[in-house]
Each structure stands twice: as structure tokens, then as C-alpha cells.
Design a protein around this motif. Structure first.
Motif, PDB file in Angstrom:
ATOM      1  N   SER A  97       6.872   4.583  -9.602  1.00  0.00           N
ATOM      2  CA  SER A  97       8.081   5.423  -9.581  1.00  0.00           C
ATOM      3  C   SER A  97       7.741   6.910  -9.639  1.00  0.00           C
ATOM      4  O   SER A  97       8.408   7.736  -9.017  1.00  0.00           O
ATOM      5  N   VAL A  98       6.665   7.247 -10.343  1.00  0.00           N
ATOM      6  CA  VAL A  98       6.216   8.647 -10.393  1.00  0.00           C
ATOM      7  C   VAL A  98       5.801   9.117  -8.994  1.00  0.00           C
ATOM      8  O   VAL A  98       6.127  10.236  -8.573  1.00  0.00           O
ATOM      9  N   SER A  99       5.117   8.243  -8.245  1.00  0.00           N
ATOM     10  CA  SER A  99       4.694   8.615  -6.890  1.00  0.00           C
ATOM     11  C   SER A  99       5.911   8.770  -5.973  1.00  0.00           C
ATOM     12  O   SER A  99       5.926   9.632  -5.089  1.00  0.00           O
ATOM     13  N   LEU A 100       6.937   7.962  -6.199  1.00  0.00           N
ATOM     14  CA  LEU A 100       8.162   8.075  -5.398  1.00  0.00           C
ATOM     15  C   LEU A 100       8.880   9.395  -5.673  1.00  0.00           C
ATOM     16  O   LEU A 100       9.378  10.050  -4.752  1.00  0.00           O
ATOM     17  N   ILE A 101       8.925   9.801  -6.937  1.00  0.00           N
ATOM     18  CA  ILE A 101       9.572  11.078  -7.281  1.00  0.00           C
ATOM     19  C   ILE A 101       8.835  12.238  -6.617  1.00  0.00           C
ATOM     20  O   ILE A 101       9.447  13.170  -6.097  1.00  0.00           O
ATOM     21  N   GLU A 102       7.512  12.177  -6.621  1.00  0.00           N
ATOM     22  CA  GLU A 102       6.724  13.236  -5.975  1.00  0.00           C
ATOM     23  C   GLU A 102       6.983  13.261  -4.473  1.00  0.00           C
ATOM     24  O   GLU A 102       7.091  14.328  -3.875  1.00  0.00           O
ATOM     25  N   ALA A 103       7.109  12.074  -3.871  1.00  0.00           N
ATOM     26  CA  ALA A 103       7.375  11.992  -2.429  1.00  0.00           C
ATOM     27  C   ALA A 103       8.761  12.536  -2.079  1.00  0.00           C
ATOM     28  O   ALA A 103       8.992  12.987  -0.958  1.00  0.00           O
ATOM     29  N   VAL A 104       9.687  12.490  -3.045  1.00  0.00           N
ATOM     30  CA  VAL A 104      11.044  13.016  -2.823  1.00  0.00           C
ATOM     31  C   VAL A 104      11.101  14.513  -3.116  1.00  0.00           C
ATOM     32  O   VAL A 104      11.720  15.279  -2.371  1.00  0.00           O
ATOM     33  N   SER A 105      10.452  14.962  -4.175  1.00  0.00           N
ATOM     34  CA  SER A 105      10.577  16.366  -4.600  1.00  0.00           C
ATOM     35  C   SER A 105       9.740  17.328  -3.744  1.00  0.00           C
ATOM     36  O   SER A 105      10.207  18.425  -3.415  1.00  0.00           O
ATOM     37  N   ALA A 106       8.524  16.926  -3.361  1.00  0.00           N
ATOM     38  CA  ALA A 106       7.641  17.825  -2.603  1.00  0.00           C
ATOM     39  C   ALA A 106       8.267  18.355  -1.307  1.00  0.00           C
ATOM     40  O   ALA A 106       8.123  19.549  -1.000  1.00  0.00           O
TER      41      ALA A 106
ATOM     42  N   LEU B 288       0.819  -1.226   0.000  1.00  0.00           N
ATOM     43  CA  LEU B 288       0.000   0.000   0.000  1.00  0.00           C
ATOM     44  C   LEU B 288       0.852   1.276   0.000  1.00  0.00           C
ATOM     45  O   LEU B 288       0.322   2.372   0.179  1.00  0.00           O
ATOM     46  N   SER B 289       2.152   1.143  -0.209  1.00  0.00           N
ATOM     47  CA  SER B 289       3.066   2.309  -0.236  1.00  0.00           C
ATOM     48  C   SER B 289       3.039   3.093   1.078  1.00  0.00           C
ATOM     49  O   SER B 289       3.126   4.321   1.077  1.00  0.00           O
ATOM     50  N   LEU B 290       2.910   2.387   2.200  1.00  0.00           N
ATOM     51  CA  LEU B 290       2.875   3.057   3.501  1.00  0.00           C
ATOM     52  C   LEU B 290       4.283   3.370   3.999  1.00  0.00           C
ATOM     53  O   LEU B 290       5.232   2.699   3.630  1.00  0.00           O
ATOM     54  N   ALA B 291       4.387   4.401   4.813  1.00  0.00           N
ATOM     55  CA  ALA B 291       5.660   4.809   5.445  1.00  0.00           C
ATOM     56  C   ALA B 291       6.742   5.167   4.428  1.00  0.00           C
ATOM     57  O   ALA B 291       7.929   5.039   4.715  1.00  0.00           O
ATOM     58  N   MET B 292       6.335   5.585   3.228  1.00  0.00           N
ATOM     59  CA  MET B 292       7.298   6.026   2.213  1.00  0.00           C
ATOM     60  C   MET B 292       7.153   7.519   1.913  1.00  0.00           C
ATOM     61  O   MET B 292       7.844   8.048   1.044  1.00  0.00           O
TER      62      MET B 292
END
Length: 501
Positions: A335-344, A233-237
Motif C-alpha cells: 500500500s505504501v508503494s501504491l501511495i507513492e505511485a499516486v502522489s509522485a 510483480l506490481s506491473l502496469a500500476m
């Protein structure tokens, strides 16, 4: 600040993006194997229990934090407790580390999509993958040269990620997911329908779904169920907190969490049906028991499945092309969601422009990601992924629920989501956040540490595990602490809506 913050174009856009993040490679190549090895049909009991006591409560928690505080993970955590801001940066760094090796797996999938048209992997798919394609070296410290087809694939994957995230939340991420996710689901449905009509498919499905009730009483099976729900579920990322921060004021948070969890769950079942039908066909053709063809992860996708597709003739070409498109689409939405989680977080903290932040992340990602296109790439992936998942993400999740459930006030989040949701969540949510989820995550963590002490992961040398495993965890924590000490350019972000008591 809140007025100028980007927003999703619609609630359905947010939900599709959240589901797109949750639906990743693990749904396709991890869940079927986990279910098979943990009691088959009987696994569904701990699995659904885990969804209701950890998956959905944690989704509500992360959606609630992001929505209430209108900021990425470090903003949300800092507004709960300023001294804990570092806990918002650690998952940000973990997300970037995951991105570096995710791009390599997507490069493999892109290459295999090309190979699948004429099945150029030949008859010995194991030899082809490890020796001919990735040119695996003999040790994690022996890098050798770059494997250019993989390096080119990594560049292309990062270019796609950059293009989508550069355009922003509404015009980039939402628009891409509205195309990618429905297409991914349609393709997987086509694969599943074709797969269940293969000769021997019933062998695979019976193996998968026949319940072994004795497993229900095994604590390790319950830990596996919670682990699967937690990771899938992409939790804690930092993803779900960041995504929900782009929601408008009036949004049904509780319902969105249930929809995301069950949509992800549905895709896992669909994937399991397709995967085990195809493996049943293979077992039938070879005249061997299912245990000899069942695999997971990289081995399933790039060794076992190509061998199966080769046995199928023209149908194999068709299914092969669809399968690797599936892997690509599932990987890109994640991977797009990971980039957003890093850039925001960097945009929020330092006030930097989105286009510059995304470009820098992609450039650094390519530089580090290129190391995975060497002969040691598979070793790096294996070790780093194990440590990030079992220690990085689990510890972040554990500290997250301790912070909200024990140090701060969980009721503030629950009341916030209830005020804007059609149906209200009761005190059961507090019990899950304060007791159930921390207990399970702590147990998972202790199990991982004890296993590591008894038998070092994967039979690797301790020097390799320290160099690529423990040091990566340490690096993440230290960097998180350093960044958290930097001054906020936008102090107004932390001025209001605090949970501090």
C-alpha cells in the motif's frame, strides 16, 4: 530538476522497496491456489516461462523508463509520446482505487490479529466473518451502517501509510521496507517450518507439488501463469516506473529486475509451502479430501485459516498471530508503494509539496474507503478488484508494450539499461516486448470479455457490475484524459530525453 529529485539511500534500499511492493496479499493467498488448480508441480513450467518472457522483460521496461526519464509514470510516458500522457495517469488512478479497498483488507487483518489471541471467531468461522464481523448485507446496493471496528482499522491503516510516505522516499519508504520486508520473510519462514511439521502436512504438500502433466497443454493454465506473474510483480500500476525514477544515474537496472522477480517468486513458494502444509493438517484432522479445504483469497485468510488455527490449540494461537502479522506487513509494503505511485505524478506535474499531496490522498482515501466498512463492503471489493485487475491493469500493460514496442523504439530503452548494467540483455527482450507479452495480454483481455458476456461476474446483477465495475474503468480513463490536458508547471520535465522519433 534531476538534481533536486529525491533518491534512494542505496541500491539495496530500492530493491527491498521494489520487492516489498511485489510481495503482497496475492503471494500469500492467491499463488498457492493458482498453482494447485493449474497442475500443481507442472504449473512451474508455464510459471517460469512467464517470468522470463513477461515478468522480467516488463520489469526491465518499467525500470528503464523511470530511470531514463527521471519521473513518475505520466512523465515517462509523456516523454515517449506526448499525446499518450493519459496512459501514465490511468494506472495512477487505478492505483488509488486499489488503495481504497486494500485498506479495508488490512483493517480486517488487524482485527483478526486481535481476535487470534483468544480465537474469538468461535467454531463457525464462516458465520462469524460474514455475519458477526463484516455484517454482510443482502445486496451490493444495500449499505447499512458503518461497522466501526473495520472503520477504525481503515483509519489506522491510512495513518500508517501517511506517516511512512510523508517522510519521503529515503527516510520513509526505504526505512520502513528495510524493517518490514525482512521481518515478513522471517515470520513466513517460522510459519513454514512449524507448518511442515504438523501431522498431515505431507498430504497438503503432495497435493500441491504432484504434477498433472496434462495441464501443461491447456492454454488456460498458461494464461493463469502469465496473469499471476503480471499481477504479483506490481506491473502496469505505475509503481515500478516511479520507484526507479529515484535511482542514481549509475544503477544496474537489468540485474535489479532479475533480483526483484526471483525474490518475489521465492516468497510465493515459501507461502505455498506454509499454506498447503496447514491445509493438509486440516484435511487430516477432518478426514476429508484436500479439495474440500482448499480455498483462496478472502475465504482462505478469514474463514478457512481461523478454523484451522482453532483445531491446533496453543500452536494455533501462535501461528494465527504470526499469520495475520504477515498479512499486515505484506499489505503495508504494497500500500505504501501504491501511495507513492499516486502522489509522485501530482508532485511532478503540478509542483505541489509532497506533504500536502500525501495528506490529501490519505484524506480522500479515508472518505472513499469508509464505504467499504459498510455491509456492502465485500461486494464492492469483489466487483471493483475483478474489473481493475482484468481490464484496468491488463489494458494498461497491453498499451504500454504497444507504445514502446511498436509506436516508439524499444531499442532506446534496451540500450539505456545495457549502458548502466553489468550484464547486457539481447534482442530476445525486444521480441518479448513486441510479440510475446502483447499477445498474451491481448488473449487474457479477450478471454475476460468473452467470459463476462457469457456469465456476468460472480452472479451479480448487471446493474451492480455496471455501477461498480464498468463505470470505474470508464471513470479512470476519462479522469486520466482530463488530467493529461492540464498544463505542466514544470515544463522542463518534458524538454529533454525524449524517445519521440
Amino acid at each position: 530538476m534531476e538534481e533536486s529529485r529525491e533518491q534512494w539511500g542505496s541500491k539495496i534500499g530500492f530493491i527491498i522497496a521494489a520487492i516489498g511492493s511485489a510481495v503482497g496479499l496475492g503471494n500469500i493467498w492467491r499463488f498457492p491456489y493458482i498453482a494447485y488448480t493449474n497442475g500443481g508441480g507442472a504449473f512451474l513450467i508455464p510459471y517460469f516461462f512467464a517470468i522470463f518472457t513477461a515478468g522480467i522483460p516488463l520489469l526491465i521496461l518499467e525500470y528503464g523508463l523511470g530511470h531514463k526519464f527521471k519521473g513518475s509514470t505520466p512523465v515517462a510516458i509523456a516523454k515517449v509520446k506526448k499525446k499518450w500522457e493519459w496512459l501514465g495517469w490511468w494506472p495512477t488512478i487505478n492505483a488509488f482505487i486499489i488503495l481504497t479497498y486494500y485498506s479495508m483488507i488490512l483493517s480486517w487483518a488487524a482485527n483478526y490479529l486481535w481476535f487470534s489471541f483468544n480465537k474469538s471467531w468461535g467454531s463457525d468461522t464462516n458465520q462469524f466473518f460474514h455475519t458477526d464481523f463484516i455484517k454482510l448485507s443482502s445486496s451490493p446496493f444495500e449499505f447499512g451502517g458503518f461497522v466501526f471496528p473495520i472503520l477504525i482499522g481503515i483509519l489506522v491503516v491510512w495513518a500508517i501509510n501517511w506517516f511512512i510516505c510523508y517522510k519521503g522516499v529515503k527516510k520513509g519508504i526505504e526505512k520502513a521496507n528495510k524493517f518490514l520486508l525482512p521481518t515478513l520473510v522471517i515470520i513466513m519462514i517460522i510459519i513454514a517450518i512449524r507448518a511442515i511439521n504438523l501431522e498431515g502436512a505431507s498430504i497438503g504438500l503432495n497435493t500441491l507439488f504432484t504434477p498433472d502433466w496434462s495441464k501443461v497443454f491447456d492454454p488456460k493454465v498458461w494464461v493463469a501463469a502469465y496473469g499471476q506473474v503480471f499481477f504479483s510483480l506490481s506491473l502496469a500500476m505505475g509503481i515500478m516506473i516511479t520507484y526507479s525514477s529515484y535511482l542514481p544515474k549509475k544503477t544496474d537496472i537489468n540485474n535489479s529486475a532479475f533480483m526483484t522477480a526471483f525474490a518475489n517468486c521465492g516468497f510465493e513458494f515459501l507461502s505455498a509451502i506454509a499454506v498447503f502444509s496447514i491445509l493438509g493438517f486440516m484435511a487430516n484432522i477432518k478426514g476429508v479430501p484436500m479439495s474440500e479445504v482448499v480455498s483462496s483469497g478472502v475465504g482462505l485468510a478469514f474463514v478457512v485459516f481461523p478454523a484451522v488455527f482453532s483445531e491446533m490449540g496453543a500452536v494455533g494461537t501462535f501461528l494465527g498471530v504470526l499469520f495475520f502479522i504477515c498479512l499486515l506487513f505484506a499489505g503495508v509494503t504494497s500500500s505504501v508503494s501504491l501511495i507513492e505511485a499516486v502522489s509522485a505524478p501530482f508532485i511532478d506535474k503540478f509542483g505541489w509539496a509532497r506533504n500536502k499531496v500525501v495528506a490529501v490522498i490519505c484524506i480522500i482515501g479515508i472518505a472513499i474507503g469508509s464505504l467499504y466498512s459498510t455491509g456492502a463492503g465485500l461486494y464492492l471489493l469483489d466487483i471493483i478488484d475483478n474489473f481493475i485487475n482484468n481490464y484496468g491493469i491488463v489494458v494498461v500493460g497491453l498499451l504500454e508494450v504497444v507504445l514502446i514496442g511498436w509506436i516508439s523504439n524499444a531499442d532506446v530503452v534496451r540500450k539505456h539499461t545495457n549502458e548502466i548494467s553489468y550484464f547486457k540483455i539481447g534482442k530476445w527482450w525486444n521480441i518479448c516486448v513486441k510479440f510475446v507479452t502483447p499477445a498474451i495480454l491481448l488473449f487474457m483481455l479477450v478471454q475476460s470479455v468473452l467470459t463476462e458476456i457469457k456469465t456476468p461476474y460472480g452472479g451479480y446483477q448487471l446493474s451492480a457490475l455496471f455501477a461498480y465495475g464498468w463505470s470505474i474503468i470508464g471513470f479512470g480513463i476519462i479522469l486520466a484524459l482530463i488530467i493529461s490536458k492540464k498544463k505542466w508547471k514544470k515544463d522542463s520535465l518534458l524538454d529533454n530525453n525524449s524517445l519521440e522519433l
